[in-house]
Design a protein around this motif. Structure first.
Motif, PDB file in Angstrom:
ATOM      1  N   THR A 426       4.523  63.183  54.645  1.00  0.00           N
ATOM      2  CA  THR A 426       5.701  63.267  53.780  1.00  0.00           C
ATOM      3  C   THR A 426       5.990  64.721  53.440  1.00  0.00           C
ATOM      4  N   CYS A 428       8.300  67.522  51.264  1.00  0.00           N
ATOM      5  CA  CYS A 428       9.162  67.880  50.141  1.00  0.00           C
ATOM      6  C   CYS A 428       9.537  69.350  50.297  1.00  0.00           C
ATOM      7  N   ASP A 469      11.931  64.659  53.431  1.00  0.00           N
ATOM      8  CA  ASP A 469      11.920  63.311  52.850  1.00  0.00           C
ATOM      9  C   ASP A 469      12.522  63.322  51.460  1.00  0.00           C
ATOM     10  N   LYS A 513      17.974  61.835  48.545  1.00  0.00           N
ATOM     11  CA  LYS A 513      16.754  62.638  48.667  1.00  0.00           C
ATOM     12  C   LYS A 513      16.674  63.716  47.579  1.00  0.00           C
ATOM     13  N   TYR A 762       8.802  57.862  47.774  1.00  0.00           N
ATOM     14  CA  TYR A 762       9.411  58.168  49.071  1.00  0.00           C
ATOM     15  C   TYR A 762       8.477  57.806  50.219  1.00  0.00           C
ATOM     16  N   LYS A 766       9.562  55.265  53.158  1.00  0.00           N
ATOM     17  CA  LYS A 766       9.441  55.701  54.556  1.00  0.00           C
ATOM     18  C   LYS A 766       8.697  54.656  55.376  1.00  0.00           C
ATOM     19  N   GLU A 772      12.592  56.846  57.316  1.00  0.00           N
ATOM     20  CA  GLU A 772      12.003  57.783  58.264  1.00  0.00           C
ATOM     21  C   GLU A 772      13.087  58.561  58.992  1.00  0.00           C
ATOM     22  N   ARG A 777      15.745  63.069  62.828  1.00  0.00           N
ATOM     23  CA  ARG A 777      14.683  64.028  63.130  1.00  0.00           C
ATOM     24  C   ARG A 777      14.762  64.511  64.573  1.00  0.00           C
TER      25      ARG A 777
END
Length: 796
Positions: A426, A428, A469, A513, A762, A766, A772, A777
């Motif tokens: 994850t 941030c 995320d 987010k 989160y 996910k 995800e 991505r």
């Protein structure tokens, strides 16, 4: 709006024609662009004219009140209207024909490109970045007031879809609980619970059993029985904690409530190790503040680490586990460390039991270590190699992948993207300050400012923002600005870098987010001036000498009248911090100079001590102001960087002398020095642009100032000191209100609790949903590979 505009201008063509001509007037003498303040002044001036009166309170006034920017080239006027926070519409106006049409963002950006001399070849098109298709089906906030409250919205939206519409939430929750383990030890559930029915049965048995157990019992006393039902450690240490978790899970399986879901997820043992990434500048605990690219961000991270470790220990204990948390600050190793510890590969963080700074060097293409500091504007070619070597070092140090990666600033956010992508962790990110908001038209004129490498930095920002995320912001304004000004993140929604690419929809501030989690001040160091028993009185002689002593090699100015209160400011000496602007405001106000002295702690007094071109220019400007206005008996300038404990005591020492603190930055994302000064009891005057606008309640616990208006700034300070002279209790009232504001709203304890909860929530979504965003991505990986790598390689 368009139909109303057309109908209105058909009936008022003459007045509208005059308005358009004024917009085009003197265009050749200045910029082809007008920003909001210029537009508002021009339009309001026109309304005062005889013809302009026809437009008052009309649809035309509505358009111009929302105008954020105007681009003009006779006979064309292009207008960007911010009709709501984060919502734009674009209009094209022909001044001679008095015609108005609505256009799309591409047409608007193309026009701006032409105004700066770029016209794409006829057989080519410019790359356009548009993230809209990837987010089309993803839930978005609707109300501006909800921006920054992403996790609450996500829980409401997804819990309904998962547990009610899809009827699959119970099974996904079961699977989620079964994946938790630490270093081979299974947590939460064992193999006896293999479906939702058996989970519910186990919960009922557990509740019946625990209701008969002594209230003082702990996990060790009940684990054998609970294990026979299917439960593993992690539910809680005490019986009351375990029962609370069981009840919450039963409620979620019965009828999910978003608030209960967040509370439940916030207690799950998921976070044992955290990596915090911050590559640029000199990251250390002593003697680094004020070195190039090194300031409040370092203080923020070190305080963040201490708060997170303390909170993690407490939470792990209450979860019933005996596990030591690990926090690693990943930064750059600098062999030529300027007398700091930045050449040490590992360094224990003071005030923690197990948190460390792990330093990894930058290497060139040949693998050789770079010995010298490198500006944050020029480090882009080294970050991928840095991330790969860092991954190996982290896995070796931690013995496993971390549970959370937090990026800081643009470079750290990019590295966090690369690490989380490979390690499947994850991610941030925390911006701290986005250069795009600092430098006017920085994207449009990226070629004219090669030393900043804006094109590379903005590309990195777009990748990391969209890949993260979740995103932590210190204030609402950092994300979405105000009704009248664009937020830092909002500025990435659409822009162009001519000859490179256009951003049609780069970041959507209504994405869930985004979350506001405000930092605090270190309570060990920053506390009210009246708490005498905690004061560092042994430093007072030194502080007295620093403020009132004779001139030294690291100071300029000797205060002649020691009885005057102090106006205190402390920051890096760069353009954005605007320290020279404050000195100029003071110098130009005889009324203010009569009432108070000015104490400046910033940068270095000697240009030769700085390797940073911008800082050298500011040093030169400071000396010029001293000479021009004869400030040497009223301004004390310390080119000395104080350790935190001394800085905290200096705030209180200034408070003893009934002084104030001024933070005059042109823009400040948050303002740690603001809350540090407030909690010590200093009345505050701080910039209205950025975080301080939210921290300070104007007139109640401080004052907002316009850093672009020196006369107004000086008058506000002078008015304050005059009132305090007449009403001494007024200083005490502002001081007490400032302390109360910080203690209620801005503490590291609150910050740590919230950040850990966010990471768990989160992480859950996910696992159980499309949060995800794998397709996003993959697209970002392509954009990174084809665009960022080429730009980084060209960095100079």
């Amino acid at each position: 709006m368009l139909n109303k505009l057309k109908e209105f201008h058909n009936n008022h063509r003459s007045a509208i024609y005059s308005l358009f001509q004024q917009l085009l007037q003197k265009e050749s003498e200045g910029s082809p662009f007008l920003l909001r303040s210029d537009i508002q002044k021009l339009y309001n001036d026109f309304l005062d004219s005889e013809q302009g009166a026809q437009l008052n309170k009309s649809i035309m006034s509505e358009l111009f009140s929302s105008a954020q920017e105007i681009s003009r080239s006779e006979p064309w006027i292009y207008l960007a209207a911010r009709v709501a926070i984060g919502k734009f519409r674009y209009f094209r106006i022909h001044s001679e024909e008095v015609e108005i049409d609505e256009i799309d963002v591409t047409d608007y950006l193309e026009f701006k490109e032409r105004l700066v001399g770029y016209t794409p070849p006829t057989d080519e098109f410019l790359l356009e970045l548009d993230m809209t298709p990837f987010n089309r089906d993803f839930p978005k906030l609707q109300e501006p007031r909800s921006i920054g409250k992403g996790v609450e919205f996500l829980n409401r939206q997804l819990s309904s879809k998962l547990f009610v519409e899809a009827s699959d939430g119970d099974r996904m929750m079961l699977n989620f609980l079964r994946v938790h383990q630490h270093r081979g030890t299974q947590l939460m559930l064992n193999g006896m619970v293999d479906d939702v029915d058996s989970l519910q049965t186990a919960l009922r048995k557990g509740v019946r059993y625990l209701n008969q157990v002594d209230a003082d019992a702990e996990w060790e006393d009940v684990h054998a029985t609970l294990a026979s039902y299917g439960f593993q450690p992690g539910w809680g240490r005490k019986v009351e904690d375990i029962l609370a978790m069981f009840h919450m899970l039963m409620d979620i399986l019965e009828a999910p409530d978003p608030t209960i879901l967040e509370q439940f997820l916030g207690r799950i043992p998921m976070i044992f190790s955290i990596v915090i990434v911050s590559p640029h500048g000199f990251f250390g605990q002593e003697n680094v503040l004020g070195l190039p690219d090194t300031g409040g961000q370092v203080v923020y991270i070190l305080d963040q680490v201490r708060a997170l470790e303390k909170e993690m220990k407490e939470q792990i204990y209450h979860q019933g586990l005996d596990i030591e948390p690990n926090i690693v600050v990943l930064t750059r190793l600098i062999p030529d460390s300027h007398g700091t510890s930045c050449n040490q590969r590992e360094e224990q963080i003071a005030g923690t039991s197990g948190s460390v700074i792990l330093r990894v060097p930058f290497r060139n293409e040949g693998g050789e270590v770079l010995n010298q500091w490198i500006s944050r504007f020029k480090i882009w070619p080294y970050l991928e190699r840095f991330s790969r070597e860092s991954e190996r070092k982290l896995l070796s140090y931690l013995g496993a992948r971390p549970d959370l990666i937090i990026g800081n600033y643009s470079d750290g956010n990019l590295v966090s993207f690369l690490l989380s992508r490979r390690m499947k962790v994850t991610q941030c990110i925390i911006a701290h300050a986005l250069e795009k908001a600092k430098y006017l038209f920085s994207g449009l004129y990226w070629k004219e400012n090669p030393e900043y490498n804006f094109q590379t930095q903005f590309t990195a920002d777009l990748v990391s923002m969209n890949a993260a995320d979740f995103i932590i912001s210190s204030t609402y304004q950092e994300i979405a600005g105000t009704e009248d000004s664009i937020g830092q993140y909002e500025s990435y929604s659409s822009f162009t870098m001519p000859a490179l690419y256009r951003v049609i929809n780069g970041i959507n501030i209504y994405d869930p987010k985004f979350n506001i989690v405000s930092p605090g001040a270190d309570e060990r160091v920053y506390f009210p001036y009246y708490e005498k028993e905690r004061r560092l009185t042994e430093t007072h002689d030194e502080l007295n000498e620093l403020i009132f002593g004779t001139a030294t090699e690291f100071s300029r100015g000797v205060l002649h009248d020691r009885e005057k209160p102090l106006i205190f400011t402390m920051a890096r000496l760069d353009k954005v911090k605007n320290i020279t602007g404050l000195v100029a405001a003071y110098a130009q106000s005889p009324r203010l100079r009569e009432q108070a002295n000015l104490l400046v702690v910033a940068g270095s007094v000697d240009q030769n001590d700085s390797a940073d071109a911008e800082e050298r220019y500011q040093i030169e400007t400071m000396h010029r102001l001293f000479e021009q206005y004869g400030l040497d008996q009223q301004v004390r300038w310390l080119g000395k960087h104080l350790q935190k404990n001394k800085a905290g005591e200096l705030y209180r020492y200034v408070a003893d002398h009934r002084g104030v603190f001024v933070q005059p930055a042109l823009f400040e994302a948050f303002g740690l020095t603001v809350i540090e000064a407030m909690v010590t009891g200093l009345p505050i005057f701080a910039t209205m642009y950025g975080g301080p606008l939210e921290i300070i309640q104007n007139g109640k616990n401080g004052f907002h100032i316009d850093p672009n208006n020196n006369a107004e700034l000086a008058d506000k300070l002078a008015d304050f000191f005059e009132r305090v002279h007449k009403e001494p209790q007024y200083w005490d009232k502002l001081s007490r209100a400032a302390i109360d504001r910080v203690q209620e709203k801005y503490t590291w304890s609150l910050y740590a609790k919230r950040l850990l909860t966010l990471s768990r929530v989160y992480g859950f979504w996910k696992y159980v949903s499309n949060l995800e965003r794998e397709e996003t991505r993959r697209y970002l990986e392509m954009f990174h590979g084809l665009m960022f790598r080429n730009l980084a390689a060209e960095t100079h």
